[in-house]
Structures are given as C-alpha cells and as structure tokens.
Design an enzyme around this catalytic site. Structure first.
Site, PDB file in Angstrom:
ATOM      1  N   ARG A 151      18.634  -7.413  14.038  1.00 56.43           N
ATOM      2  CA  ARG A 151      18.629  -7.345  15.501  1.00 56.43           C
ATOM      3  C   ARG A 151      17.746  -8.450  16.061  1.00 56.43           C
ATOM      4  O   ARG A 151      16.553  -8.524  15.723  1.00 56.43           O
ATOM      5  CB  ARG A 151      18.108  -5.988  15.987  1.00 56.43           C
ATOM      6  N   HIS A 166       7.885   8.618   4.459  1.00 54.90           N
ATOM      7  CA  HIS A 166       6.672   9.425   4.603  1.00 54.90           C
ATOM      8  C   HIS A 166       6.937  10.899   4.261  1.00 54.90           C
ATOM      9  O   HIS A 166       6.236  11.786   4.738  1.00 54.90           O
ATOM     10  CB  HIS A 166       6.074   9.305   6.018  1.00 54.90           C
ATOM     11  N   ASP A 209       0.810  -1.218   0.000  1.00 55.21           N
ATOM     12  CA  ASP A 209       0.000   0.000   0.000  1.00 55.21           C
ATOM     13  C   ASP A 209       0.844   1.270   0.000  1.00 55.21           C
ATOM     14  O   ASP A 209       2.021   1.274   0.338  1.00 55.21           O
ATOM     15  CB  ASP A 209      -0.969   0.014   1.183  1.00 55.21           C
ATOM     16  N   GLU A 223      -0.558  -2.121   5.213  1.00 52.70           N
ATOM     17  CA  GLU A 223       0.378  -2.025   6.342  1.00 52.70           C
ATOM     18  C   GLU A 223       0.250  -0.678   7.033  1.00 52.70           C
ATOM     19  O   GLU A 223       0.432  -0.568   8.248  1.00 52.70           O
ATOM     20  CB  GLU A 223       1.817  -2.234   5.847  1.00 52.70           C
ATOM     21  N   GLU A 224      -0.067   0.363   6.258  1.00 52.90           N
ATOM     22  CA  GLU A 224      -0.152   1.716   6.795  1.00 52.90           C
ATOM     23  C   GLU A 224      -1.475   2.013   7.480  1.00 52.90           C
ATOM     24  O   GLU A 224      -1.656   3.099   8.044  1.00 52.90           O
ATOM     25  CB  GLU A 224       0.049   2.750   5.677  1.00 52.90           C
TER      26      GLU A 224
END
Length: 393
Positions: free
Chosen positions: A183, A365, A84, A141-142
C-alpha cells in the site's frame, strides 16, 4: 535491468529451505525480550561474518548491521528485520517451542530475521548486483518508549551506513502464504497512549453526597470518549480510541480518592492525531471539573504512522509481481496496529509490506502463534530480487 533469468527466483531457495527452517526454529526456541537480544545478535552477526559481510555490532543497543559492496555501483539499499520476542507463555505444544519460560516469538520476528538471513546468504553467494547491500537487524521493535528503530537512528544508523531507500515487512496471519499486500502512503497507524488520573474526594459509600466519586466521573468519561471518533473526526478518516484499563478503589463501602484510566489511541494522519489529543484532553478536563473533580492527563506520543513512499512502493510492487505473479499481490487495508519501522521511513524513502502467514495462522501476540516456515523462501526471494533490481548499474 538484469535479465529475468539472472534475478532471484523462488526455486533458488528450495535447496536452503531446510537449513533456514532449522535456523528459524532455533531462534524460536531461544527468544529474547526487547533490549535483551544479545545471543540473537551474536548468532546473526556470526552468520553474516561467515558469508563475507562487513558487520557492525552494538548499533543502538543489540542492533546488527551487515554491509556487502559488489561492483562499482553507487547506490545502497537497506533491508530491515526485527529480532525481539514478547513476554508471553507459549501454548503451541510444538517440538520447537520456546525453552525460555514466559517468553516467546509470538509476532514472527524469528521468521523475519530468518528470511533476511536467507536473502543475505544467497546474495553473498551469487553477487549479481552492483552497489551496497545493507542488512539491518533491529532489536526492540516491541519496546514501549525508546524503541530499537529510534535507538539505531540516534546511534547514526543512516549516517554511518547510508541507504538510498529502506524496506521492511511483517508477516500477516489470515493471508494465504505466498501472497503479499502492499500500500502506498499510510499503511499502519500511529500509536499514542493517555493515562488519566481523576482525583475526587474519598468518603463512606453510604454518604456519597459528602464525597466526590472519581469512579462515577471515570464512567462518565468513558461514555464521553465514545464521541471523539464518531463526532469529532471526519468520517472518511480512520481512528481508534480504546479505554483499556480503569483502576479505582478496593472496598465496596469506600468511595476512593482517585481513579486512573489507560487509553490506546490510533490514527493515520497528523491532523487527526492532533485532533484526537485535543478532544481527549478537553473532554477529560470538562467532565472531571463538571463533577467537582480534578484531572491529570499524561498524554504520550508513541510510534508515528508508517507512511510508504509512492515511488519505492511502486518499485517493490513490480518486483513482487514479477516474482510471484500479479495475482499474488493485492492492496493492503490500513492496519490500526503500529510498527516502529515508521521511524526509519521518516529518515529515508522506502516501503513496508505484509507477507501471508497462512489462513489458519493464529493471531499475532497469541500464545498459540507460530511463524509459517513455508513463507521463508517467499520472503527471502523478495528481498534478494529487490536488492538485485535496486542495485543495478
């Protein structure tokens, strides 16, 4: 394990780099918002079908899942990319800039989708693995509220398409292309929100003693909230409390009846997350009541912490080091941004990495952001080599 000369290499993706750069730019020109990714999903599904994948459309909305089984291996690996875009007006001035007014791929999901497509194409052609490759193209996802990962999981993602482990990535502006950060354990933050409505008593600005000023109470609460992280959270832990918006009143000579505040709250472990909610709630209540006002708190638990499992992260790290060299892999700092891949990692072991988008890249963004096409072979080779090593007899 397969021999190194039979595993995917960066050079294997040189021949198709131009083709997949064109695909990435096509996706960039035709962005779709969360829950609206119909054309992107169709494009992805048709590519996968053309390469011989068993494709299921409409998983949790516009989600697309492709499956390719080779040999007799019993293991299955899941690799996820998001699709998206964002409600941002592009300001890059590029020839492949968004053609959709007010919508752009400002987070690089066009690149994420393209890298997984490139890996899928390669693996379908070479088929040097034994087991089941599951490629997951996720919408929304957003999205705030019910995200694409949640919806796909609720639609039976891992029951319908079993995976022994699941992996994902995000591009990382500021990190040199060709470099990767990994990580184990928590890597990206839980993201919660709070909307606080303070109700006082409206009145004339010249007679504040006859009113209860919610603006003043809101300002006192903003100051009090600064003590939450500094005085209520262990200094060795990481947390963020940001007051992003305050709204009250319209006129200078009127004390309004209400004031509203919007907070963003980030944390990296469950105990800290609970402590933040308790302290924010207690402070809002006590500050409001102490000034004669009442308060309503709408506290929303959002995306959980992205927690990479130890074994899968170590395996992923070894794959990337073999592919790129140990000097190209470093420890990722904990990132206070959030990512709904966290929901998938609650269901299956796996790992989420950060892939360099270039030192000069605009921030995520940002209206001037663009995915770095030089990263396409890197991400594709990582996914291909990971699948080949994971799916060995």
């Amino acid at each position: 394990m397969l021999h190194d000369n039979t595993l995917a290499r960066l050079s294997d993706f040189e021949e198709t780099h131009a083709e997949f750069t064109a695909i990435r730019r096509h996706l960039h020109q035709h962005p779709e918002l969360s829950h609206e990714e119909a054309e992107t999903a169709r494009f992805v599904a048709e590519k996968l079908e053309g390469w011989g994948f068993d494709v299921t459309r409409g998983v949790g909305g516009h989600g697309v899942v492709g499956r390719l089984t080779v040999g007799t291996g019993k293991k299955s690996i899941g690799i996820r990319a998001d699709m998206d875009a964002l409600p941002i007006t592009e300001e890059t001035g590029l020839a492949h800039a968004s053609t959709v007014p007010g919508v752009m791929h400002a987070c690089g999901h066009d690149g994420h989708t393209t890298m997984l497509l490139a890996a899928a194409d390669y693996l379908a052609r070479t088929r040097r693995f034994s087991g089941t490759l599951t490629v997951i193209f996720q919408p929304a996802e957003e999205a705030s509220g019910k995200s694409g990962a949640q919806r796909m999981i609720a639609d039976g993602l891992f029951q319908r398409f079993p995976c022994d482990a699941v992996f994902g990535l995000h591009n990382h502006p500021g990190l040199e292309e060709g470099r990767v950060m990994v990580r184990p354990g928590p890597i990206m933050a839980a993201s919660d929100t709070a909307r606080i409505t303070i109700t006082g008593k409206g009145g004339h600005a010249s007679r504040p003693h006859l009113a209860v000023d919610p603006v003043y109470v809101a300002c006192m609460l903003v100051v009090a909230l600064q003590s939450v992280v500094s005085r209520s959270i262990d200094p060795t832990e990481t947390a963020v409390v940001t007051v992003g918006a305050i709204h009250a009143g319209e006129a200078a000579n009127v004390i309004p009846e209400t004031a509203t505040m919007a907070l963003s709250i980030r944390s990296f472990n469950a105990g800290v997350r609970d402590r933040l909610q308790a302290r924010i709630t207690a402070l809002a209540t006590s500050v409001a009541e102490g000034h004669g006002a009442s308060v309503e708190i709408d506290y929303g638990r959002g995306t959980p912490v992205v927690v990479n499992s130890e074994a899968e992260t170590a395996f992923l790290k070894s794959v990337v080091e073999d592919l790129l060299g140990p000097d190209k892999v470093s420890l990722c700092p904990m990132i206070p941004g959030s990512e709904d891949f966290a929901y998938m990692l609650e269901e299956r072991p796996g790992s989420f990495l950060r892939l360099g988008n270039g030192v000069a890249s605009a921030f995520l963004h940002n209206p001037r952001y663009d995915f770095n096409d030089a990263a396409i072979p890197v991400g594709a080779a990582i996914w291909a080599r990971l699948a080949e090593r994971f799916l060995t007899e």
